[in-house]
Scaffold this active site. Structure first.
Site, short mmCIF file in Angstrom:
data_model
loop_
_atom_site.label_atom_id
_atom_site.label_comp_id
_atom_site.label_asym_id
_atom_site.label_seq_id
_atom_site.Cartn_x
_atom_site.Cartn_y
_atom_site.Cartn_z
N GLU A 14 -27.96 11.01 71.10
CA GLU A 14 -28.75 12.15 71.49
C GLU A 14 -29.42 12.66 69.12
O GLU A 14 -30.32 12.66 69.20
CB GLU A 14 -28.61 13.41 71.77
CG GLU A 14 -28.68 14.22 73.32
CD GLU A 14 -29.11 13.87 73.06
OE1 GLU A 14 -30.38 13.94 73.16
OE2 GLU A 14 -29.54 13.21 74.90
N ASN A 48 -32.84 12.19 67.49
CA ASN A 48 -33.74 12.85 66.68
C ASN A 48 -33.69 11.90 65.30
O ASN A 48 -34.82 11.83 65.36
CB ASN A 48 -33.03 14.32 66.79
CG ASN A 48 -32.46 14.69 68.15
OD1 ASN A 48 -33.75 14.73 68.79
ND2 ASN A 48 -32.19 15.46 68.04
N ARG A 71 -40.15 13.86 75.84
CA ARG A 71 -38.64 13.92 74.94
C ARG A 71 -38.68 14.90 76.48
O ARG A 71 -39.18 16.05 76.17
CB ARG A 71 -38.77 14.58 73.75
CG ARG A 71 -39.88 12.62 72.83
CD ARG A 71 -38.80 11.34 73.26
NE ARG A 71 -37.56 11.83 73.22
CZ ARG A 71 -36.94 11.10 72.85
NH1 ARG A 71 -36.70 9.59 74.10
NH2 ARG A 71 -35.08 10.75 72.83
#
Length: 144
Positions: free
Chosen positions: A45, A49, A104
């Site tokens: 994650e 990002n 997203r």
């Protein structure tokens, strides 16, 4: 303290590399399958990002990941030199995303926070973002 530094091109196909390195790095601590899965998910994650939001998948940029462990505490720092986060508090809210056109989910920080003992974020507009993930392996202190 043991420490390794990994630098990957800002490409989504390199997210899996960060997951494998994370799992391999903590293996000597004899973590549970659940702990390994949580660490791998949180790392992916944070790296996602950096790639998607920090760089927009600019192939000429790199994400740096530093893995360290002291005793049974694993610290993973994911850093980029991308666009930065304008409002960290907003970015940490569930369902917040700056890339809705990419579908997203806006759950990256929420996922990281649910799987790690602590998540620290520092960012400056135009200078990049650093996400520090910390987890104690065998961390539940339910000895009482």
């Amino acid at each position: 303290m043991n420490k390794i530094r990994l630098e990957i091109a800002a490409l989504t196909e390199n997210i899996s590399v960060s997951r494998v390195v994370a799992a391999t790095f903590v293996a000597h601590l004899d973590p549970t399958v659940e702990e390994v899965t949580e660490i791998k998910t949180a790392v992916s994650e944070a790296v996602t990002n950096a790639i998607i939001h920090g760089y927009g998948e600019n192939q000429n940029e790199f994400v740096q990941i530093v893995f360290s462990v002291e005793e049974r505490v694993v610290i993973i720092e994911v850093c980029d030199k991308g666009v930065g986060i304008e409002n960290i508090e907003s970015a940490r809210e569930p369902l917040f995303t700056t890339k809705p056109e990419l579908e997203r989910s806006g759950m990256g920080f929420t996922v990281m926070e649910s799987f790690m003992d602590s998540v620290e974020v520092s960012s400056a507009s135009g200078e990049g973002t650093s996400v520090k993930l910390t987890k104690k392996i065998g961390g539940s202190n339910d000895d009482a």
